[in-house]
Design a protein around this motif. Structure first.
Motif, PDB file in Angstrom:
ATOM      1  N   PHE A  41       0.855  -1.190   0.000  1.00 39.30           N
ATOM      2  CA  PHE A  41       0.000   0.000   0.000  1.00 39.30           C
ATOM      3  C   PHE A  41       0.885   1.231   0.000  1.00 39.30           C
ATOM      4  N   SER A  42       0.297   2.341  -0.436  1.00 39.93           N
ATOM      5  CA  SER A  42       0.949   3.645  -0.361  1.00 39.93           C
ATOM      6  C   SER A  42      -0.133   4.694  -0.174  1.00 39.93           C
ATOM      7  N   ALA A  43       0.022   5.498   0.875  1.00 42.25           N
ATOM      8  CA  ALA A  43      -0.899   6.603   1.146  1.00 42.25           C
ATOM      9  C   ALA A  43      -0.073   7.875   1.306  1.00 42.25           C
ATOM     10  N   ALA A  44      -0.631   9.002   0.870  1.00 47.02           N
ATOM     11  CA  ALA A  44       0.141  10.244   0.846  1.00 47.02           C
ATOM     12  C   ALA A  44      -0.738  11.431   1.211  1.00 47.02           C
ATOM     13  N   MET A  45      -0.067  12.577   1.383  1.00 45.08           N
ATOM     14  CA  MET A  45      -0.767  13.829   1.645  1.00 45.08           C
ATOM     15  C   MET A  45      -0.605  14.734   0.436  1.00 45.08           C
ATOM     16  N   THR A  46      -1.714  15.300  -0.007  1.00 44.19           N
ATOM     17  CA  THR A  46      -1.664  16.261  -1.108  1.00 44.19           C
ATOM     18  C   THR A  46      -1.731  17.677  -0.547  1.00 44.19           C
ATOM     19  N   GLY A  47      -1.139  18.614  -1.271  1.00 44.23           N
ATOM     20  CA  GLY A  47      -1.200  20.009  -0.854  1.00 44.23           C
ATOM     21  C   GLY A  47      -0.293  20.306   0.323  1.00 44.23           C
ATOM     22  N   THR A  48      -0.539  21.454   0.934  1.00 44.83           N
ATOM     23  CA  THR A  48       0.241  21.904   2.092  1.00 44.83           C
ATOM     24  C   THR A  48      -0.707  22.156   3.251  1.00 44.83           C
TER      25      THR A  48
ATOM     26  N   PHE B 290       7.535  -1.137   6.802  1.00 48.84           N
ATOM     27  CA  PHE B 290       6.851   0.146   6.656  1.00 48.84           C
ATOM     28  C   PHE B 290       7.871   1.275   6.519  1.00 48.84           C
ATOM     29  N   TYR B 291       7.434   2.288   5.802  1.00 49.12           N
ATOM     30  CA  TYR B 291       8.276   3.472   5.566  1.00 49.12           C
ATOM     31  C   TYR B 291       7.382   4.688   5.640  1.00 49.12           C
ATOM     32  N   THR B 292       7.865   5.751   6.269  1.00 51.10           N
ATOM     33  CA  THR B 292       7.136   7.009   6.223  1.00 51.10           C
ATOM     34  C   THR B 292       8.101   8.163   6.020  1.00 51.10           C
ATOM     35  N   GLN B 293       7.600   9.162   5.332  1.00 45.26           N
ATOM     36  CA  GLN B 293       8.358  10.380   5.047  1.00 45.26           C
ATOM     37  C   GLN B 293       7.491  11.574   5.397  1.00 45.26           C
ATOM     38  N   VAL B 294       8.069  12.527   6.111  1.00 43.25           N
ATOM     39  CA  VAL B 294       7.354  13.762   6.464  1.00 43.25           C
ATOM     40  C   VAL B 294       8.130  14.935   5.886  1.00 43.25           C
ATOM     41  N   GLY B 295       7.496  15.645   4.957  1.00 47.27           N
ATOM     42  CA  GLY B 295       8.084  16.849   4.400  1.00 47.27           C
ATOM     43  C   GLY B 295       7.536  18.072   5.106  1.00 47.27           C
ATOM     44  N   ALA B 296       8.387  19.047   5.399  1.00 44.95           N
ATOM     45  CA  ALA B 296       7.941  20.223   6.149  1.00 44.95           C
ATOM     46  C   ALA B 296       8.672  21.468   5.669  1.00 44.95           C
ATOM     47  N   THR B 297       8.005  22.585   5.809  1.00 48.24           N
ATOM     48  CA  THR B 297       8.620  23.896   5.619  1.00 48.24           C
ATOM     49  C   THR B 297       8.393  24.691   6.891  1.00 48.24           C
ATOM     50  N   GLY B 298       9.257  25.650   7.166  1.00 51.67           N
ATOM     51  CA  GLY B 298       9.030  26.441   8.364  1.00 51.67           C
ATOM     52  C   GLY B 298      10.243  27.257   8.758  1.00 51.67           C
ATOM     53  N   THR B 299      10.107  27.881   9.909  1.00 56.16           N
ATOM     54  CA  THR B 299      11.172  28.696  10.477  1.00 56.16           C
ATOM     55  C   THR B 299      11.713  27.976  11.695  1.00 56.16           C
ATOM     56  N   SER B 300      13.005  27.713  11.685  1.00 53.70           N
ATOM     57  CA  SER B 300      13.567  26.915  12.771  1.00 53.70           C
ATOM     58  C   SER B 300      13.907  27.775  13.974  1.00 53.70           C
TER      59      SER B 300
ATOM     60  N   SER C 282       7.534  27.990  13.561  1.00 58.94           N
ATOM     61  CA  SER C 282       6.326  27.898  12.749  1.00 58.94           C
ATOM     62  C   SER C 282       6.597  26.877  11.658  1.00 58.94           C
ATOM     63  N   GLY C 283       5.537  26.250  11.146  1.00 62.06           N
ATOM     64  CA  GLY C 283       5.799  25.247  10.129  1.00 62.06           C
ATOM     65  C   GLY C 283       4.541  24.724   9.471  1.00 62.06           C
ATOM     66  N   ALA C 284       4.749  23.962   8.400  1.00 59.04           N
ATOM     67  CA  ALA C 284       3.655  23.352   7.662  1.00 59.04           C
ATOM     68  C   ALA C 284       4.138  22.026   7.089  1.00 59.04           C
ATOM     69  N   LEU C 285       3.200  21.074   7.000  1.00 55.63           N
ATOM     70  CA  LEU C 285       3.494  19.821   6.319  1.00 55.63           C
ATOM     71  C   LEU C 285       3.382  20.038   4.824  1.00 55.63           C
ATOM     72  N   GLN C 286       4.328  19.481   4.093  1.00 52.50           N
ATOM     73  CA  GLN C 286       4.387  19.688   2.655  1.00 52.50           C
ATOM     74  C   GLN C 286       4.042  18.377   1.949  1.00 52.50           C
ATOM     75  N   GLY C 287       3.002  18.450   1.095  1.00 43.87           N
ATOM     76  CA  GLY C 287       2.600  17.232   0.399  1.00 43.87           C
ATOM     77  C   GLY C 287       2.767  17.297  -1.096  1.00 43.87           C
ATOM     78  N   ASN C 288       2.370  18.422  -1.684  1.00 46.62           N
ATOM     79  CA  ASN C 288       2.383  18.622  -3.139  1.00 46.62           C
ATOM     80  C   ASN C 288       1.305  17.780  -3.831  1.00 46.62           C
ATOM     81  N   ASN C 289       1.057  18.125  -5.065  1.00 42.54           N
ATOM     82  CA  ASN C 289       0.043  17.412  -5.838  1.00 42.54           C
ATOM     83  C   ASN C 289       0.504  17.313  -7.294  1.00 42.54           C
ATOM     84  N   PRO C 290       0.915  16.158  -7.803  1.00 47.17           N
ATOM     85  CA  PRO C 290       0.820  14.862  -7.119  1.00 47.17           C
ATOM     86  C   PRO C 290       1.767  14.781  -5.930  1.00 47.17           C
TER      87      PRO C 290
END
Length: 204
Positions: A52-59, A100-110, A167-175
């Motif tokens: 299986f593969s599940a993902a997040m779209t958008g931000t 299992f494998y997971t990846q979390v993409g993020a943008t933000g200010t450290s 501050s930060g956001a999860l980054q998914g993109n589409n696709p």
């Protein structure tokens, strides 16, 4: 009585053959029978392919901190139909060892020493974690993988994240290209049926 006279010149005819005596016989040799074949064992773990593969779209802007479950809203493929975009859980129906494998993409200010951590949770407890440090205003991806046994009934896994950022956001993109979770059943671990037991019945 006088002496026996000389043998005559002729031999008499052979008398009739006597009746045949009663027959005798040898009994059959005793032996063990081979027991019945044992029942076929259950299907081996991993005998059926499963991925299986599940993902997040958008931000998705998030409140930094965590850990919190990753909002995977898009199923790319799932051969067991075991991932729910409602509960965000993968609950396989085939028992066995899974990777299992997971990846979390993020943008933000450290902040100083800021980082993004990706987790794999099993049954609501952290099973594995991987982190990446933020050094500036940037985007990073944190990844982690692991192998674990799933019982095929109640066990489930989830992707989690946490951020040590101002501050930060999860980054998914589409696709989707950054934030996702994948899994596969590892082939193997089959069972052999039990051996048939020898019978105690003898043949005579």
């Amino acid at each position: 009585t006088g002496p026996t006279g000389p043998t005559g010149p002729f031999t008499g005819s052979t008398g009739p053959t006597g009746p045949t005596g009663p027959p005798s016989y040898t009994g059959a040799t005793g032996s063990n029978f081979t027991g019945p074949t044992g029942n076929t064992g259950p299907t081996g773990f991993g005998s059926t392919g499963s991925v299986f593969s599940a993902a997040m779209t958008g931000t998705t802007t998030v409140s930094v901190g965590g850990p919190a479950v990753t909002p995977l809203n898009y199923v790319e493929f799932d051969t067991q139909n075991a991932f729910s975009t409602t509960t965000l859980r993968y609950t396989p129906t085939i028992p066995g060892y899974y990777k299992f494998y997971t990846q979390v993409g993020a943008t933000g200010t450290s902040t100083a020493g800021g980082s993004v951590i990706a987790y794999i949770y099993k049954n609501n407890a952290a099973l594995a974690a991987g982190s990446v440090a933020f050094t500036t205003i940037t985007g990073e991806s944190s990844v982690v993988d692991c192998i674990t046994f799933m019982n095929g009934t109640t066990d489930y896994v989830q992707s989690f994240w946490s951020m040590g950022l101002s501050s930060g956001a999860l980054q998914g993109n589409n696709p989707p290209t950054q934030t996702r979770m994948t899994g596969m059943l590892i082939p193997g671990y089959g069972f052999t049926g039990p051996t048939g037991a020898a019978s105690t019945v003898r043949a005579w």
